[in-house]
Design a protein around this motif. Structure first.
Motif, PDB file in Angstrom:
ATOM      1  N   UNK A   1       0.845  -1.200   0.000  1.00  0.00           N
ATOM      2  CA  UNK A   1       0.000   0.000   0.000  1.00  0.00           C
ATOM      3  C   UNK A   1       0.879   1.248   0.000  1.00  0.00           C
TER       4      UNK A   1
ATOM      5  N   UNK B   1       2.277   1.724  -3.379  1.00  0.00           N
ATOM      6  CA  UNK B   1       1.278   2.251  -4.322  1.00  0.00           C
ATOM      7  C   UNK B   1       0.990   3.721  -4.048  1.00  0.00           C
ATOM      8  N   UNK B   2       0.964   4.039  -2.768  1.00  0.00           N
ATOM      9  CA  UNK B   2       0.699   5.435  -2.424  1.00  0.00           C
ATOM     10  C   UNK B   2       1.854   6.318  -2.889  1.00  0.00           C
TER      11      UNK B   2
ATOM     12  N   UNK C   1       1.446   6.862  -6.480  1.00  0.00           N
ATOM     13  CA  UNK C   1       0.357   7.814  -6.732  1.00  0.00           C
ATOM     14  C   UNK C   1       0.841   9.251  -6.554  1.00  0.00           C
TER      15      UNK C   1
ATOM     16  N   UNK D   1       3.130  10.176  -9.305  1.00  0.00           N
ATOM     17  CA  UNK D   1       2.369  10.508 -10.516  1.00  0.00           C
ATOM     18  C   UNK D   1       1.761  11.901 -10.397  1.00  0.00           C
TER      19      UNK D   1
ATOM     20  N   UNK E   1      -3.421  18.244  -3.232  1.00  0.00           N
ATOM     21  CA  UNK E   1      -3.532  16.781  -3.213  1.00  0.00           C
ATOM     22  C   UNK E   1      -2.183  16.150  -2.896  1.00  0.00           C
TER      23      UNK E   1
ATOM     24  N   UNK F   1      -1.669  16.493   0.741  1.00  0.00           N
ATOM     25  CA  UNK F   1      -2.541  15.601   1.522  1.00  0.00           C
ATOM     26  C   UNK F   1      -2.054  14.153   1.455  1.00  0.00           C
ATOM     27  N   UNK F   2      -1.748  13.725   0.263  1.00  0.00           N
ATOM     28  CA  UNK F   2      -1.304  12.337   0.135  1.00  0.00           C
ATOM     29  C   UNK F   2       0.067  12.129   0.785  1.00  0.00           C
TER      30      UNK F   2
ATOM     31  N   UNK G   1      -0.374  11.398   4.305  1.00  0.00           N
ATOM     32  CA  UNK G   1      -0.805  10.008   4.480  1.00  0.00           C
ATOM     33  C   UNK G   1       0.365   9.050   4.281  1.00  0.00           C
TER      34      UNK G   1
ATOM     35  N   UNK H   1     -10.787  13.726 -12.914  1.00  0.00           N
ATOM     36  CA  UNK H   1      -9.729  12.721 -13.084  1.00  0.00           C
ATOM     37  C   UNK H   1      -9.528  11.890 -11.828  1.00  0.00           C
ATOM     38  N   UNK H   2     -10.142  12.302 -10.732  1.00  0.00           N
ATOM     39  CA  UNK H   2      -9.887  11.625  -9.465  1.00  0.00           C
ATOM     40  C   UNK H   2     -11.171  11.109  -8.834  1.00  0.00           C
TER      41      UNK H   2
ATOM     42  N   UNK I   1      -8.981  14.324   0.789  1.00  0.00           N
ATOM     43  CA  UNK I   1      -8.787  13.603  -0.474  1.00  0.00           C
ATOM     44  C   UNK I   1      -9.304  12.189  -0.278  1.00  0.00           C
ATOM     45  N   UNK I   2      -9.535  11.544  -1.388  1.00  0.00           N
ATOM     46  CA  UNK I   2      -9.963  10.160  -1.239  1.00  0.00           C
ATOM     47  C   UNK I   2      -8.754   9.342  -0.781  1.00  0.00           C
ATOM     48  N   UNK I   3      -8.905   8.560   0.255  1.00  0.00           N
ATOM     49  CA  UNK I   3      -7.750   7.854   0.823  1.00  0.00           C
ATOM     50  C   UNK I   3      -7.356   6.607   0.030  1.00  0.00           C
ATOM     51  N   UNK I   4      -6.733   6.858  -1.146  1.00  0.00           N
ATOM     52  CA  UNK I   4      -6.308   5.717  -1.966  1.00  0.00           C
ATOM     53  C   UNK I   4      -5.311   4.865  -1.193  1.00  0.00           C
ATOM     54  N   UNK I   5      -5.347   3.590  -1.437  1.00  0.00           N
ATOM     55  CA  UNK I   5      -4.413   2.613  -0.856  1.00  0.00           C
ATOM     56  C   UNK I   5      -4.416   2.677   0.662  1.00  0.00           C
ATOM     57  N   UNK I   6      -5.574   2.912   1.171  1.00  0.00           N
ATOM     58  CA  UNK I   6      -5.745   2.969   2.625  1.00  0.00           C
ATOM     59  C   UNK I   6      -6.980   2.149   2.990  1.00  0.00           C
TER      60      UNK I   6
ATOM     61  N   UNK J   1     -10.595   1.518  -2.054  1.00  0.00           N
ATOM     62  CA  UNK J   1     -10.999   1.367  -3.449  1.00  0.00           C
ATOM     63  C   UNK J   1     -12.286   0.544  -3.589  1.00  0.00           C
TER      64      UNK J   1
ATOM     65  N   UNK K   1      -6.761   6.906 -13.978  1.00  0.00           N
ATOM     66  CA  UNK K   1      -5.395   6.382 -14.145  1.00  0.00           C
ATOM     67  C   UNK K   1      -5.141   5.227 -13.191  1.00  0.00           C
TER      68      UNK K   1
ATOM     69  N   UNK L   1      -2.704   4.477 -11.398  1.00  0.00           N
ATOM     70  CA  UNK L   1      -2.113   4.700 -10.073  1.00  0.00           C
ATOM     71  C   UNK L   1      -3.187   4.866  -9.005  1.00  0.00           C
ATOM     72  N   UNK L   2      -4.361   5.223  -9.416  1.00  0.00           N
ATOM     73  CA  UNK L   2      -5.449   5.357  -8.456  1.00  0.00           C
ATOM     74  C   UNK L   2      -6.184   4.030  -8.272  1.00  0.00           C
TER      75      UNK L   2
END
Lengths: 216, 880
Positions: A49, A52-53, A56, A59, A138, A141-142, A145, B144-145, B195-200, B225, B257, B259-260
């Motif tokens: 994870x 991947x984060x 992200x 990117x 963003x 924020x990420x 995290x 896009x997100x 933000x949306x907590x991707x990979x969480x 996800x 994308x 990566x998300x």
């Protein structure tokens, strides 16, 4: 009842006790294995994870740099090629996985105020609802995290090793700059940060093997 | 059970009192209820205690409880001590209530300060919250997100009241990361994360809470996800590859994308417009390396397909909506099945060969190659029929190609074969043997047709004696024909063509054995029946006196909309004025195929309104009303009346005649009284010296007072004035007709009608009138040597001008003796002698006489020559 009979009874008790002991040992070993397997599974999952984060954010930082360059026009290439000494090093230090994890955490921490400064500067330079500002937010924020995730992982897998403070004390931000300097500063911070993320992403693969295999 | 509860309550009350006692000294109210504003769960008990403060005017025995305005009975009270009493209530309803403690007025102190002896609390009632169920959350894609807004919803099983509402707090916890929470009273809310907590990992839970407690839902712990719903795949394209006529290549782009999110894809496709989708999940290994294409295989060549794609996160999540329709046609291939060759009877011993494209045409059929072989002839005729795609005729619109018209005359059968060709190749051959007279031995029996759920079904019994290879079910309305094939083991099928409601179809089942057409069986059927579009029109009415014959026209088949079950003739009187209530119509049911009826029991000379209704099982439609009048008289009624009246008249006449015959003596005596014959009188003998010949006829005529026989008079007297003579004759006949005696008739007594009705002027009439009252008729020859033989020829009546009365004894016998049997006899009825100036008959002028001439003539004809008449008295008094 003679001594022979007594001896036989004793032997029977010993056999029973040995059987019970063996069973308990097997149970203990199995439980340990289960815990280890669970911990190993968590290691893989957590690092995956985190990886991947990192990708992200990498990117998004790439997209941010594109948007940044697009907003600055042709001069952006010159800005971004400049070098500055007041920006943290994107390289990850340390030999041990724990040291490298700690280095990643420290570097991320070190970049956080710089990203904030760039955001503040760009808020003055960009329209309020620009894509650039959105992307910076963003990324920040990420990044928070990601930092939290690494911190969590570090405490899970290296509970006896406290995370070190950033080398050289708290991060020093540059003095007030003119707009030209801000533009250079912003682009250099973003590109350096992207390099850091790239390094983290690469390092994660190695760490995944080393840390999670060791845990196994 | 109750005792420990009560004791604990008492203890708690004492504690409360101990706590509040320092405070209550400042209150002016002497009563206090505890607890204050309690919230009570419905279905449980609540206990309230009332305490007397700072007064001895009342005791616990004086206290009573009221809930809202109702006094609570004493059995619910519990006296704690002399200054406290409690009440326990069971809460059942949801409405909040006021509970009052009050003191009865037992002293003069209480009454003026009543408010100080009253205290109330409001009891809020509610339900304990229950655990929310079916918690689900969704994060939608934005641009896009993925949006940071997570929308969650859940089901709430708990009831709530107005006074105790339930709230829900949603907690979203990132792991690791922050915790977000929001509160609502609804069962749906959106949490806004930065933000949306991707990979969480996310842990979502909802807590229901109110004044009575809280309840927490199951924890929804998932990867972030798994809450995502993305846009459908974008830019979907479908390609047809000529080398692969049974496949289509699909391409798309990721909506987000990688990566998300890493996405899984699903494709669905169907023949264009059918909406019967087939789903294909794209294997993950196809999309693992960012491949965004897939090839659909095993499709039909030259078939237009609709294709859609959707996606979702590989690890759970929600499917996106389907992408927009993309339509593509697979490439052509050779026809893989036989064309559907068939024939339609065209009349005149000819059949029209028709053909549909092969079921597996695999391309656009451009032509049919037809071969026709006749019986007893080895040679065959071949023809290539190009396919017209114009759609100008109903056949081309139904995908039918007319091939050729073939005569069956002088042929036992014909054998027709056809192949279909498209741009790639030619189909297998289809053949059909059409006999000129199909064998009836193998026809299907027990054919049934019915409709169900908008479809028409046909069922039949397979012929026992033959092995039928297939059946052709043909249906046709007045303008269109279509067919379908069923295999030989089938005995029931649904008609696949587009049938219309309210249209009569002729359904025919043709058995086919080894390509030979056998004798068909037909039935008529409707997919759905409706009421006729129009009713029959009355075309003709033949009214009678009490009946009428109605004829009406049949409704055309296309306007019937169903099988006619029966017709109903309605009729009613239509002779009431407009605006008044019309009589209810009478109805008469007639068979469906009837076109005429005779209505009976009608009233004569009456206007009737009549119309005819035509019914199907779906309803009835009335035709246009028609009115007619029944006849005034029945045929023969007038004739009957006339005959009846005539018969009555005849009967009357007969009766009169019979009466006359039987009473002729009486009549004769009354009308023709016996007059003495003078000839037989002794007077003739009494004056023998008086010559009989002395009185000449001429003299008689000259005297003019005698009525002579006309013929004699003409010959002997030679009247100078014929006109006068005719007039006199007429008068005589009138006198005969109207008078009843000599000079006794009113007409006779009238000077004009009797003796003075001539051209000789009124003088004569006047003179006669003045002298007639003693007149008498005297045969001029009566006293002059009368001869019986000549009396009948020359009877002359003379009217005397004398004013002296005649002697009856002398005169009457003479007159009677002179009269011949044919002479009109005028009896001397004294009543008939009326004064001239008295009651007179109306004057009959000459003109009227002239009009009556034919009658007079007829009378003359009937009676022959008059035997006697009155002659005008031309001369004056003649002395006897």
């Amino acid at each position: 009842m003679n001594g022979h009979v007594k001896n036989m009874h004793f032997q029977q008790h010993v056999e029973r006790a040995a059987t019970l002991l063996c069973f308990l040992l097997l149970l203990a070993v199995d439980t340990t294995k289960t815990v280890e397997a669970g911990k190993n599974q968590g290691c893989d999952s957590d690092l995956q994870k985190t990886q991947k984060l990192t990708r992200l954010i990498h990117k998004q930082t790439g997209d941010l740099i594109k948007a940044y360059k697009a907003s600055e026009g042709e001069m952006a290439q010159l800005f971004c090629k400049a070098s500055r000494s007041d920006i943290p090093d994107p390289n990850i230090s340390g030999l041990e996985p724990s040291e490298r994890m700690a280095s990643i955490y420290t570097q991320l921490q070190a970049f956080s105020p710089h990203l904030k400064r760039v955001q503040e500067q760009q808020m003055d330079l960009q329209p309020p609802k620009s894509l650039l500002l959105d992307l910076i937010q963003k990324v920040r924020d990420y990044s928070v995290r990601l930092t939290s995730s690494i911190n969590n992982f570090y405490h899970n897998f290296f509970p006896n090793l406290p995370l070190p403070d950033p080398a050289g004390g708290p991060t020093t931000l540059p003095l007030p700059q003119n707009i030209f300097q801000q533009k250079i500063y912003g682009c250099v911070v973003l590109t350096t940060y992207k390099k850091l993320l790239n390094n983290i992403s690469k390092d994660m693969r190695t760490l995944k093997i080393k840390v999670c295999t060791r845990a196994r | 059970m109750m005792f420990p509860l009560m004791s604990s309550m008492v203890v708690s009350l004492v504690l409360q009192l101990a706590l509040i006692s320092p405070l209550i000294h400042g209150f002016t109210n002497h009563l206090m209820v505890t607890p204050q504003s309690p919230v009570v769960q419905i279905g449980t008990n609540v206990t309230a205690t009332c305490v007397i403060l700072n007064t001895t005017e009342v005791t616990a025995d004086d206290l009573y409880w009221k809930i809202n305005s109702s006094i609570i009975p004493k059995e619910y009270y519990t006296k704690i001590n002399a200054s406290a009493v409690s009440v326990t209530l069971h809460i059942t309803d949801e409405v909040g209530a006021w509970l009052f403690c009050a003191a009865r007025s037992t002293s003069h102190y209480i009454n003026p300060s009543k408010d100080r002896f009253l205290h109330g609390i409001f009891i809020k009632k509610g339900y304990h919250p229950e655990k929310p169920e079916n918690l689900s959350c969704k994060a939608m894609q934005e641009g896009r997100w993925i949006s940071g807004n997570l929308t969650c919803r859940w089901d709430s099983a708990s009831r709530q009241t107005e006074s105790v509402p339930t709230s829900y707090t949603l907690f979203v916890e990132e792991h690791p990361g922050p915790i977000f929470n929001v509160t609502t009273q609804d069962t749906k809310i959106t949490v806004r994360m930065d933000v949306f907590p991707h990979h969480t990992s996310l842990v979502v839970r909802v807590v229901a809470h109110n004044s009575l407690g809280k309840a927490e839902s199951e924890h929804l712990e998932k990867e972030a996800k798994e809450f995502v719903k993305t846009f459908p795949p974008s830019n979907v394209k479908v390609f047809a590859e000529e080398m692969f006529p049974t496949s289509l290549l699909i391409e798309w782009e990721h909506p987000i994308e990688r990566v998300y999110l890493k996405l899984a894809y699903q494709i669905r496709f169907c023949p264009h417009g059918s909406h019967v989708w087939r789903h294909v999940s794209v294997p993950e290994e196809y999309t693992e390396k960012d491949i965004t294409s897939f090839r659909l295989q095993n499709l039909r060549p030259f078939q237009q397909y609709d294709v859609q794609v959707r996606c979702k996160s590989r690890r759970g999540g929600y499917w996106s909506d389907w992408s927009a329709n993309v339509t593509q046609t697979t490439p052509e291939d050779s026809p893989a099945s036989k064309p559907d060759l068939w024939m339609l009877y065209a009349g005149g011993g000819e059949v029209q060969l028709v053909c549909k494209d092969p079921e597996m045409s695999n391309g656009r059929i451009t032509a049919f190659n037809v071969t026709i072989q006749r019986s007893g002839n080895d040679s065959s005729e071949q023809e290539v029929v190009p396919v017209q795609q114009s759609g100008a005729t109903w056949m081309s619109r139904q995908g039918i190609t007319p091939l050729r018209r073939v005569s069956l005359a002088n042929q036992k059968f014909i054998k027709a074969c056809a192949t279909a060709s498209n741009s790639v190749g030619t189909s297998p051959k289809a053949c059909l043997h059409v006999p000129s007279s199909p064998s009836g031995r193998h026809r299907v029996e027990g054919m049934k047709v019915w409709s169900q759920d908008g479809q028409m079904f046909v069922e039949w019994k397979r012929p026992n004696s033959s092995a039928v290879s297939e059946y052709v079910i043909q249906w046709s309305d007045r303008t269109h024909t279509d067919w379908q094939r069923e295999n030989g083991r089938t005995n029931k099928t649904a008609i696949k063509g587009k049938l219309q409601s309210f249209v009569c179809y002729n359904i025919t089942v043709y058995p086919i054995r080894a390509g030979w057409l056998l004798k068909p069986t037909s039935l008529e059927a409707y997919l759905e029946q409706g009421a006729p579009l129009e009713g029959p029109s009355v075309t003709r009415t033949v009214p009678g006196y009490d009946h009428a014959v109605l004829e009406w026209s049949t409704v055309p088949l296309e306007r019937r909309q169903g099988f006619i079950t029966n017709c109903t003739v309605f009729y009613r009187r239509n002779d009431k004025p407009p605006g008044t209530y019309a009589d209810p119509p009478k109805a008469m049911a007639v068979p469906a195929n009837a076109t005429s009826i005779t209505l009976t029991q009608l009233s004569g000379n009456t206007k009737y309104e009549v119309w005819v209704g035509m019914s199907t099982i779906a309803g009835m439609r009335n035709g246009t009303p028609h009115t007619f009048n029944t006849l005034k008289h029945a045929p023969g009624m007038v004739e009957g009346i006339v005959v009846g009246v005539s018969l009555c008249f005849l009967f009357l006449v007969l009766m009169v005649i019979i009466l006359c015959i039987y009473k002729k003596d009486v009549i004769k005596e009354n009308f023709w009284p016996q007059i003495p014959n003078p000839g037989e009188s002794t007077i003739g003998n009494w004056s023998p010296g008086y010559p009989l010949q002395a009185e000449t006829p001429k003299e008689n005529c000259v005297t003019g007072v005698s009525v002579l026989d006309v013929g004699v008079c003409e010959v002997k007297l030679g009247f100078e004035d014929d006109k006068t003579s005719l007039s006199l004759k007429k008068d005589k006949y009138l006198s005969e007709e109207h008078s009843s005696g000599i000079g006794g008739s009113s007409c006779m007594s009238s000077p004009r009608q009797s003796v003075s009705d001539s051209d000789e002027g009124p003088d004569l009439a006047d003179s006669t009138a003045s002298t007639v009252q003693y007149s008498s008729v005297v045969a001029s020859s009566g006293y002059k040597g009368q001869t019986p033989g000549s009396q009948s020829q020359h009877s002359i009546f003379s009217r005397s001008e004398s004013t002296q009365p005649l002697l009856d004894s002398e005169e009457h016998p003479d007159v009677l003796l002179q009269r011949s049997p044919r002479e009109t006899v005028f009896p001397p009825n004294p009543d008939d002698f009326r004064p001239l100036g008295g009651e007179q008959q109306p004057f009959c002028p000459l003109k009227e006489d002239a009009e009556q001439t034919p009658e007079s003539d007829s009378l003359q004809d009937d009676t022959g020559a008059p035997l006697s008449s009155y002659m005008p008295q031309l001369a004056g008094y003649r002395p006897q």
